[in-house]
Scaffold this active site. Structure first.
Site, PDB file in Angstrom:
ATOM      1  N   LYS A 119       0.842  -1.201   0.000  1.00 38.82           N
ATOM      2  CA  LYS A 119       0.000   0.000   0.000  1.00 38.82           C
ATOM      3  C   LYS A 119       0.876   1.250   0.000  1.00 38.82           C
ATOM      4  O   LYS A 119       0.615   2.216  -0.728  1.00 38.82           O
ATOM      5  CB  LYS A 119      -0.950  -0.016   1.209  1.00 38.82           C
ATOM      6  CG  LYS A 119      -2.041  -1.069   1.065  1.00 38.82           C
ATOM      7  CD  LYS A 119      -2.856  -1.316   2.328  1.00 38.82           C
ATOM      8  CE  LYS A 119      -3.788  -2.503   2.102  1.00 38.82           C
ATOM      9  NZ  LYS A 119      -4.597  -2.868   3.282  1.00 38.82           N
TER      10      LYS A 119
ATOM     11  N   GLN B  48      -4.797  -1.486   9.402  1.00 40.61           N
ATOM     12  CA  GLN B  48      -4.676  -2.811   8.801  1.00 40.61           C
ATOM     13  C   GLN B  48      -5.315  -3.859   9.711  1.00 40.61           C
ATOM     14  O   GLN B  48      -5.062  -3.901  10.917  1.00 40.61           O
ATOM     15  CB  GLN B  48      -3.188  -3.126   8.548  1.00 40.61           C
ATOM     16  CG  GLN B  48      -2.923  -4.425   7.809  1.00 40.61           C
ATOM     17  CD  GLN B  48      -3.456  -4.437   6.372  1.00 40.61           C
ATOM     18  OE1 GLN B  48      -3.631  -3.404   5.738  1.00 40.61           O
ATOM     19  NE2 GLN B  48      -3.725  -5.609   5.867  1.00 40.61           N
TER      20      GLN B  48
ATOM     21  N   ASP C 288     -11.173   2.553   3.599  1.00 37.35           N
ATOM     22  CA  ASP C 288     -11.488   1.124   3.432  1.00 37.35           C
ATOM     23  C   ASP C 288     -12.975   0.903   3.132  1.00 37.35           C
ATOM     24  O   ASP C 288     -13.367  -0.165   2.663  1.00 37.35           O
ATOM     25  CB  ASP C 288     -11.155   0.359   4.723  1.00 37.35           C
ATOM     26  CG  ASP C 288      -9.789  -0.312   4.677  1.00 37.35           C
ATOM     27  OD1 ASP C 288      -9.421  -0.828   3.609  1.00 37.35           O
ATOM     28  OD2 ASP C 288      -9.107  -0.328   5.718  1.00 37.35           O
TER      29      ASP C 288
HETATM   30  N1  GUN Z   1      -6.605  -6.851   5.803  1.00 35.74           N
HETATM   31  C1  GUN Z   1      -6.802  -7.600   4.691  1.00 35.74           C
HETATM   32  N2  GUN Z   1      -7.411  -6.866   3.730  1.00 35.74           N
HETATM   33  C2  GUN Z   1      -7.595  -5.634   4.256  1.00 35.74           C
HETATM   34  C3  GUN Z   1      -8.158  -4.432   3.745  1.00 35.74           C
HETATM   35  O1  GUN Z   1      -8.656  -4.345   2.616  1.00 35.74           O
HETATM   36  N3  GUN Z   1      -8.157  -3.370   4.595  1.00 35.74           N
HETATM   37  C4  GUN Z   1      -7.643  -3.439   5.848  1.00 35.74           C
HETATM   38  N4  GUN Z   1      -7.687  -2.341   6.613  1.00 35.74           N
HETATM   39  N5  GUN Z   1      -7.115  -4.531   6.364  1.00 35.74           N
HETATM   40  C5  GUN Z   1      -7.087  -5.620   5.561  1.00 35.74           C
END
Ligand code: GUN
Length: 284
Positions: free
Chosen positions: A52, A96, A119
């Site tokens: 990311k 996350q 998100d």
């Molecule tokens: N963990 C796995 N996929 C995601 C996601 O799309 N967003 C977040 N915040 N955590 C994750």
């Protein structure tokens, strides 16, 4: 031969469009900044978080990293999110998941300001999605809509069947396909005769987290199949929820794993980061 839906190419196209948009914003003195919060050091989460941050750097989005120890309390994490909510230099907040077991994920998600919820997990974002208001879309389902549209696959009037009802994929996927005028069915672990339902699908989206579960007998001839799963097979190769080798010949189009849905999630997260600024500028 089915059409291979190329998520790598389409995600790159989206990232390049965002890079251009971000450069224009920068010229106008507007910057985009994402705060990325990770608690503990789960290796998979570290890989996701690094990807990311790399995507942010590519596009020209500033990223601020908050790496907290495993022992961080729920109150401490809440206090950090509240500080980031107030920080005018931070446009988007990403915490996350999964969080350590002693932290209530729902409480943290609800603490994130709906205006910074890149998100799309906050109940306000979920509500906006279902009533058709502008808001942040859950990244993986939004990425799937882009895969379909940019591959020239029409959704309107199609029988769309989703396997799996998670808050992150299955449910928002249903809302988005419905918004595109698909006829939507959501199946799950209690569905009676799953095969009979999936065989009706013109567009089949599979997000159940079971390795190579969907075999050719679950799929109608000529269907479009989207595979959200990510696993390792007996040879340690990446594979999905769909048994690609048996299913692909029956389809008109299918996503591979890897290189299908996976790369789209980050591209759509980046889109949501830019969307924070688009929303603000539109309402000025
Ligand atoms: N963990 C796995 N996929 C995601 C996601 O799309 N967003 C977040 N915040 N955590 C994750």
């Amino acid at each position: 031969m089915p059409q291979l839906i190329d998520g790598k190419r389409i995600s790159q196209q989206i990232k390049d469009e965002l890079k251009e948009e971000t450069a224009k914003l920068k010229e106008a003195g507007i910057r985009v900044c994402l705060a990325v919060v990770q608690v503990g050091n789960d290796p998979a989460s570290t890989i996701y978080v690094n990807n990311k941050k790399k995507a942010c750097a590519y596009i020209g989005i500033e990223s601020r990293s908050y790496e907290l120890p495993e022992e961080t309390t729920e109150d401490e994490l809440t206090a950090l999110v509240e500080r980031l909510n107030e920080d005018r230099e931070v446009n988007g907040i990403l915490v996350q998941l999964p969080l350590p077991a002693h932290i209530d994920e729902d409480r943290i998600i609800r603490t994130i300001s709906p205006d910074k919820d890149v998100d799309g997990f906050h109940p306000v974002s979920v509500g906006r999605l279902w009533i058709g208001e502008r808001g942040f879309l859950s990244c993986t389902p939004a990425g799937i809509i882009q895969l379909l549209k940019r591959s020239g696959i029409a959704i309107e009037g199609k029988e769309c069947v989703i396997v799996g009802r998670s808050n992150i994929v299955g449910k928002p996927m249903a809302a988005l396909l419905l918004r595109e005028n698909g006829t939507v069915t959501v199946t799950h672990s209690r569905t009676k005769d799953l095969r009979e339902v999936t065989r009706r699908a013109d567009i089949l989206v599979v997000a159940i987290g079971k390795k190579q579960f969907i075999t050719a007998d679950y799929v109608k001839e000529g269907a479009v199949v989207i595979d959200v799963g990510m696993h390792r097979d007996e040879n340690n190769h990446l594979c999905g929820d769909v048994d690609f080798d048996s299913v692909a010949p029956k389809t008109s189009a299918i996503t591979p794993v890897p290189g299908g849905v996976g790369p789209m999630t980050i591209a759509m997260l980046m889109n949501n980061c830019v969307e924070t600024v688009r929303r603000r500028e539109d309402t000025l």
